[in-house]
Each structure stands twice: as structure tokens, then as C-alpha cells.
Design a protein around this motif. Sequence first.
Motif, PDB file in Angstrom:
ATOM      1  N   ALA A 142      33.282-133.148   0.484  1.00 25.23           N
ATOM      2  CA  ALA A 142      33.068-132.038  -0.441  1.00 25.23           C
ATOM      3  C   ALA A 142      33.747-132.351  -1.766  1.00 25.23           C
ATOM      4  N   LYS A 176      27.260-133.044   0.803  1.00 24.15           N
ATOM      5  CA  LYS A 176      27.864-132.942   2.141  1.00 24.15           C
ATOM      6  C   LYS A 176      28.387-134.272   2.658  1.00 24.15           C
ATOM      7  N   THR A 177      27.849-135.365   2.163  1.00 24.91           N
ATOM      8  CA  THR A 177      28.174-136.681   2.722  1.00 24.91           C
ATOM      9  C   THR A 177      29.006-137.548   1.779  1.00 24.91           C
ATOM     10  N   GLN A 233      20.942-122.838  -0.193  1.00 21.44           N
ATOM     11  CA  GLN A 233      20.586-124.255  -0.190  1.00 21.44           C
ATOM     12  C   GLN A 233      19.086-124.469  -0.335  1.00 21.44           C
ATOM     13  N   ASN A 250      19.347-133.453   7.784  1.00 23.40           N
ATOM     14  CA  ASN A 250      20.495-133.247   8.667  1.00 23.40           C
ATOM     15  C   ASN A 250      20.346-134.016   9.981  1.00 23.40           C
ATOM     16  N   ASP A 273      28.164-123.438   9.125  1.00 26.60           N
ATOM     17  CA  ASP A 273      27.331-124.586   9.471  1.00 26.60           C
ATOM     18  C   ASP A 273      25.855-124.207   9.343  1.00 26.60           C
TER      19      ASP A 273
END
Length: 281
Positions: free
Chosen positions: A2, A68-69, A56, A224, A50
Motif C-alpha cells: 500500500a 495492492k501489489t 474500485q 485477483n 477484503d
Amino acid sequence: MAQIGWLSDSGENVLFADALTASEVEGSWNSIPHEVLVLIKEQVTKVRPDGISVTQLLGCPRKVFLEKTNDWFSSPIENWPALRGTLVHSILEQTGGDRSEVEVRYEREYKGITISGQPDSVRILGKGKRRLLRDWKSTAKLPYYDNAYSGHQMQTNVYRWLLELDPRFTEIEIVYISMEGVKAIPLKKGGTSKWGKVIPNQVLTDTQVEAYLDERLIPLDRQNRTGVPIPYAQVDDGDLWNCAFCPVKKVCYTLAAEEIKEDIVSGTPTYRIPPRERKGK
């Protein structure tokens, strides 16, 4: 992963802890008071639910995945709108009353995918059959026209679907708040004006909302599940306007270059190439 810090005025990456240590000693950092920085940091590091949220759905799916990654930095000023909205909402939470739900999170499943959302308020009208769904937006300037922005229209329509409210008995209103004042804009239910002008229907049916979910929710879920973001060449044109302000733009463009190379090797033409960054003088 983040946001882990801020960009300084000179463009340096500075961790939250280092910026806050400096602001506590000097009273501010990059001309922003220590107290404001503390609130901004609390807001941007808040634990999010979650799964996939309604918010989004409205933005670039590639950006959602890369944020997120990857660890990333952003200017405190770019974080300010989110804090400004939180301050407004924290005041409104105290005004709900017995006929209103304020800031309640809901979940609903669509094609095996869980989606969540938190409308600002839902009020019971009249004898209880009708509902008023409101979303409050803090903004620098009030909208000039009596039409809510398209993204806000879609957001509130998805909220209506999420709560399984009947569109025939649901009023949707977006309230814009700025230093200029307040402007409430209801979504139009369509029909004909007294002058014979056709009024478009802005309150969507379940079928229309679900068509939007097919377009936006499915790609987010695929990212995801596979761990692979939607290719840059496949990002919707309507999502590209925000690239200039995207905190993971460099990561995105680097990955896009790799995607282009793979396309060349495979013989698949690439129709979109990231713009070159202009260096400041």
C-alpha cells in the motif's frame, strides 16, 4: 502492499515515520501542519475490507491491482480529498436519527464474486415503503449544472442494487459540499418535461447495473484470481484520464513496456503505448 509514505516537494520518497518525525519537531513538513499529516496518515493506512468494493469498480482496474501489489508514495495534497471527505462524513454520522442508516457496509454476491459498499445514508421516507439513498461528496467547487457527475451516478446506482432496493420506490440524491455551500442533485427517473423535452432515466434497473458489473467487476476478479493485471492496451479509454495523477504510474508504464515486448515476440500488435514522461526544467 500500500502507500507507505509521501512524495516531498522535491520529488523524493519519504516514509511516513520520517516525515512525521520531522513535522513533530518543526511543526510542519513540506508546509503541511503536523496535525494534518497525522490525520492524513490515519486515513490512507486505514484497514480496508477484503474483496472488491463499489469504489474500485469506478476506477482503473489496473491501478487497483498495482496499488495492492506494490509499495508506493503519493503527495499529501493528493491524499487531502480523501481526508476532507472523511471529515464531512464524521459530522454527518451524528445526524442519522431513527429513520436513517448512516455509513453501514453491505455485501452482495454476483456470479460468485462478493462486492461490498458503504452508502453514506439511507433514509426511510413517508410510511416506510420509499427510501432515499444519499451520497455526500466534498468538492472544491459545486457542479454548475443540475446533473450529478456520471461516476457518482453509477456509484449510487450500484449502491441501490447492493441494498436490493426497488428502483421504483428509491430516490437517489448526491449532495455536493464545498466552501461555496451545498447542492443536492437528485437522479432523474426519466419522462417528459412540461415543455415536451425527453428526460433521460438516471436511476438504473437491476439489469442495467448487472451489465455494468459484467464489464467492470469480472476483470477485477480475474486479476485477483490470476495475479496478472489487465494489460495496459486493454484499459478502457475512459480510465486513462487519471494516469497523470496515478501513484503507480511508473510501475504501470514499466510493466506496459514488457507487455509490448511480449506482443512483438508473439506477433500480436499493440495499439496503445504509454506516453513519454516530460522532464521538468
